[in-house]
Design an enzyme around this catalytic site. Structure first.
Site, mmCIF file in Angstrom:
data_model
loop_
_atom_site.group_PDB
_atom_site.id
_atom_site.type_symbol
_atom_site.label_atom_id
_atom_site.label_comp_id
_atom_site.label_asym_id
_atom_site.label_seq_id
_atom_site.Cartn_x
_atom_site.Cartn_y
_atom_site.Cartn_z
ATOM 1 N N LYS A 1 0.874 -1.208 -0.559
ATOM 2 C CA LYS A 1 0.119 -0.342 -0.338
ATOM 3 C C LYS A 1 0.823 1.634 -0.606
ATOM 4 O O LYS A 1 2.069 1.255 0.495
ATOM 5 C CB LYS A 1 -0.827 0.096 1.474
ATOM 6 N N ARG B 1 -10.141 0.412 15.954
ATOM 7 C CA ARG B 1 -10.060 1.693 14.704
ATOM 8 C C ARG B 1 -11.047 0.955 13.097
ATOM 9 O O ARG B 1 -12.594 1.250 13.426
ATOM 10 C CB ARG B 1 -9.203 1.262 13.825
ATOM 11 N N TYR C 1 17.089 29.647 7.334
ATOM 12 C CA TYR C 1 16.147 30.559 7.503
ATOM 13 C C TYR C 1 15.466 31.010 9.560
ATOM 14 O O TYR C 1 16.007 30.242 10.075
ATOM 15 C CB TYR C 1 15.127 30.327 7.991
ATOM 16 N N MET D 1 13.234 24.953 1.150
ATOM 17 C CA MET D 1 12.489 24.072 0.416
ATOM 18 C C MET D 1 12.873 22.793 -0.544
ATOM 19 O O MET D 1 12.381 21.984 -1.067
ATOM 20 C CB MET D 1 11.209 24.789 -1.126
#
Length: 366
Positions: free
Chosen positions: A35, A131, A256, A304
């Site tokens: 999956k 679940r 940053y 990024m």
């Protein structure tokens, strides 16, 4: 010249890890869980490598199964979440799939459907994960109803999922194991219980079928590694290069917000990889990275398209030097995705499935 970032996928390591899962449970068969695009490794290439090694595959949904059939994969496939609407049953039958049932409406749909051949069916039981699945009280009646419909369904199994099989404390795992053992004995039903951590650490959970998932891709799911999990091989190597190098004075900031400041005169390398590629922006300063086959660390916030590393102790590193974000360097040194995940306060699953499509996959072996 292309951007140097890529994900190298070692299909021989994938097959090794599957064989480890199989050999740990010689009396079981093992569904290879594919999956989420084979946990970010590529659904079709991984299935092709494992076909003939694994007797059957498991995916989350019909769309993943269709992709495999369209690629020529003929092995049995199980839908782990079952159908999402009644009209999907026609495709389940046409594609020759097996399905999990976890809700009453799915049972009613199966019993109302008139397939040319019965559908292999797995009854999901909620043994404590809370679940998906039928309660223990309801599971027996669902088993009885489906057992009485041999023209609709076949190869009935019970399935459940462990919430804490990866934990050192076995108490809750043992509770779930006990209730499923009692239910299976009462119904004389074959079971599919063991996920990756249970496959590696809890032989008593091995049933007619097991479901190894993340372990196939070389990630150790256990809270405390054991001899078996240490035999796993990394399948994905996220690999790039240094694209710039600069010298900084003591106290100079990097990136940053200036989160990292040079504690001494420092040498900083810029790597072509960032959160736009799937590398986690939450990685802290000190997150390990391999440069030229040696360990160093992230220095500053991930951008990024780029991130920065401390090269002060690596004078040989320069523009073009190999960078491994996780996986195996050309030197043979390994940085596990699990170690990187811990520095990002996440798990390997999110890193592996988070590598974005713009990162080319390059396949080897298989």
């Amino acid at each position: 010249m292309a951007r140097p970032l890529r994900a190298d996928i070692d299909l021989d390591a994938l097959c090794h890890n599957y064989r480890l899962a199989r050999d740990l449970a010689p009396d079981s068969q093992s569904l290879a869980v594919l999956k989420a695009d084979a946990y970010g490794h590529g659904l079709v290439p991984c299935a092709r490598a494992l076909e003939g090694v694994a007797p059957a595959f498991a995916v989350a949904c019909l769309e993943e199964a269709e992709t495999l059939r369209d690629a020529g994969i003929t092995a049995p496939i199980v839908l782990l979440e079952g159908i999402f609407s009644t009209d999907e049953l026609a495709k389940v039958e046409a594609l020759g799939l097996g399905t999990v049932v976890h809700s009453d409406w799915q049972v009613e749909a199966l019993l109302a459907h008139r397939p040319a051949t019965p559908v292999p069916t797995w009854i999901k039981v909620d043994s404590g994960m809370h679940r998906l699945g039928f309660s223990l009280e309801r599971a027996a009646s669902v088993w009885a109803r489906l057992s009485a419909a041999p023209t609709r369904v076949c190869d009935l199994h019970l399935m459940s999922h462990f919430a804490t099989a990866d934990h050192v404390d076995p108490a809750y795992f043992q509770h779930q194991m006990r209730v499923m053992r009692d239910l299976a004995e009462m119904l004389e039903a074959p079971v599919c219980l063991a996920n990756s951590p249970a496959t590696l650490a809890w032989p008593e959970s091995h049933g007619a079928w097991n479901r190894p998932g993340v372990m196939l891709y070389g990630s150790d799911p256990l809270e405390a590694s054991n001899a078996s999990s240490r035999r796993l091989l990394p399948v994905m190597t996220l690999r790039s290069e240094l694209i710039a190098v600069r010298d900084l004075d003591e106290g100079e900031p990097v990136g940053y917000g200036g989160r990292w400041r040079a504690p001494r005169p420092s040498r900083i390398g810029v790597v072509a990889c960032g959160y736009g590629d799937g590398y986690d922006r939450h990685a802290i300063d000190g997150t390990p990275i391999l440069v030229a086959g040696r360990r160093t660390a992230l220095a500053g916030k991930v951008s990024m398209d780029m991130l920065t590393v401390d090269l002060t102790e690596l004078p040989e590193a320069d523009i073009g030097s190999e960078v491994v974000l996780w996986g195996r360097a050309a030197s043979g040194e390994v940085l596990t995705v699990d170690e990187v995940a811990r520095h990002c306060e996440t798990i390997s699953y999110t890193l592996l499935t988070g590598v974005l499509p713009r990162v080319p996959r390059r396949y080897h072996g298989g």
